[in-house]
Enzyme design. Structure first.
Site: not given
Ligand code: ARG
Length: 456
Positions: A155, A276, A282, A289
């Site tokens: 979980h 970024s 970043k 992804e």
């Protein structure tokens, strides 16, 4: 003028030509198309349907078409409709009248089916290779960092202390099954449709076993109608890809999550990260992804192929021309994704110091307390309850197990002894789990050996 225009007086409109062509997709099968034609011509010569001279001319002509397609001297256009007609048309330009004999005892229906199977077979091999690389990368990572103690999650909550190798091997086994599925799919699809004609076979004395052999298929497909109508091998291949992608996607999700500042358990290599355009600090996990994102497309390919075939009467219907976009995309995306993931795992940095942080002061040993009581003869369900009350007690006081004395423990259950403190060690807890498939390092070593054997 199309190669099928005999019964037509006009021809399709420009919009229909554009709508009908499949060249932009099936051009990718030009090698397979030439290879299939070469085998067909060779067989036609062997059974006496073509003279030796005709075979020589056609085979030489096909080699020239192949060379011209390879270096861009011949660029098929939408007017050719598809790769099969493009190759035949160019061949006929080169060799003259004898080109018209190429299509003896075959149809585009069995030609499409043959080309797709040839294409699929080589791409399944490429996918198997990429998955092998990924499996290898995971095993190497286990060998390098497998001993790092980490929280095992359920979980997404910290559950029990485990070794990182245990977690990585769980991913590795899923990849091993994907590899197995690819091999299964390849074995089932490696049958030759060529010479089935439109669907009924041919009156000419062809030798389908011979073309099958020349194209390195295991055998010709038994039924000519099945040979041109079946698309379950595409569905199966796309299904295998979709399952593999879900595995890659789960790995991706963990890499994304684990590489956040909040989790901070791994650092993704610069090779697989991007910056970024606005936030200079970043370092984004774009590789995983993208893999996670592409997974949806591959799942969509399976749906496309299932829905396309559902309700289609036998045998060939033009609907089937739509099968390749989904198939090609599924295979190419999955192979590329597996390679990228292999790179991510290969170049990953495991921040072992952060794991220690993640483990400290947590109640990861709650199961261990219960298991200790079981060794003292307490039934597990009761032991679980006792351990739960100890967690509640500590939580209410903002402390943890380390603050408890033997008297405290005995206060919760008389079966506690001094020995309990030996059980309050995270690494010992992991190493005690020596049951088959458990997280102990002996079990990790056994699995690594098994996977290495598979890789060899
Ligand atoms: N371009 C077609 C396809 O890819 C070739 C087969 C055409 N056959 C036919 N009967 N119209 O499926």
């Amino acid at each position: 003028m199309a190669l099928w225009d005999g019964r037509f007086s006009g021809g399709p409109g420009d919009d229909m030509v554009a709508f009908s062509q499949s060249l932009d997709t099936d051009l990718r099968m030009w090698r397979e198309d030439v290879e299939g034609s070469r085998a067909h011509v060779t067989m036609l010569g062997e059974v006496g349907l073509l003279t030796d001279a005709e075979v020589a001319t056609l085979v030489e002509g096909l080699s020239q078409v192949e060379a011209e397609l390879g270096d861009g001297r011949f660029v098929p256009t939408a007017a050719h409709e598809d790769i099969h007609m493009a190759v035949e048309a160019r061949l006929t330009e080169i060799v003259g009248d004898v080109g018209a004999k190429l299509h003896t005892a075959r149809s585009r229906n069995d030609q499409v089916a043959t080309d797709v199977r040839l294409w699929l077979r080589s791409r399944l091999d490429a996918l198997a290779f990429a998955l092998t690389e990924l499996l290898e990368a995971l095993v190497v990572r286990v060998e390098a960092d497998g001993g790092v103690l980490i929280p095992g999650f359920t979980h997404l909550q910290r559950g029990q202390p485990i070794l990182l190798g245990h977690h990585l091997l769980a991913h590795a086994w899923s990849v091993a099954r994907d590899l197995d599925r690819v091999r299964d799919a390849r074995r089932r699809m490696n049958r030759c449709p060529l010479g089935s004609g439109a669907m009924a076979g041919t009156p000419h004395p062809i030798d389908r076993h011979r073309t099958s052999e020349l194209l390195r298929f295991d055998a010709p497909i038994d039924n000519a109608m099945d040979a041109v109508a079946a698309r379950d091998h595409l569905q199966e291949a796309a299904g295998v890809c979709a399952i593999a992608m879900t595995h890659l996607s789960r790995q991706s999700e963990e890499l994304v999550l684990w590489s956040t500042e909040e989790f901070g358990l791994v650092r993704l290599s610069e090779t697989y990260s991007t910056g970024s355009s606005i936030m200079p600090q970043k370092r984004n996990p774009d590789a995983p992804e993208l893999v996670r994102g592409k997974t949806g497309r591959v799942a969509g390919a399976v749906t496309s192929l299932l829905v396309m075939v559902k309700g289609l009467p036998l045998a060939y219907n033009r609907d089937l021309q739509e099968d390749r976009q989904a198939l090609f995309d599924a295979l190419e995306t999955t192979t590329q994704s597996a390679r990228i993931m292999a790179g991510c795992w290969r170049e990953l940095t495991v921040r072992s110091e952060r794991y220690e942080e993640a483990l400290k002061g947590h109640f990861l040993l709650a199961t261990e307390l219960a298991d200790f009581l079981v060794t003292q003869g307490v039934p597990f369900r009761d032991a679980h309850h006792v351990s739960g009350s100890i967690v509640g007690h500590c939580e209410a006081r903002g402390t943890n197990f380390a603050s408890l004395t033997l008297e405290d423990f005995v206060g919760f259950h008389s079966a506690f002894t001094e020995e309990v403190f030996e059980w309050l060690d995270l690494r010992a807890a992991a190493e005690r789990r020596t049951s088959f498939g458990g997280t102990a390092s002996v079990e990790i070593a056994r699995q690594v050996t098994a996977l290495r054997k598979m890789l060899a």
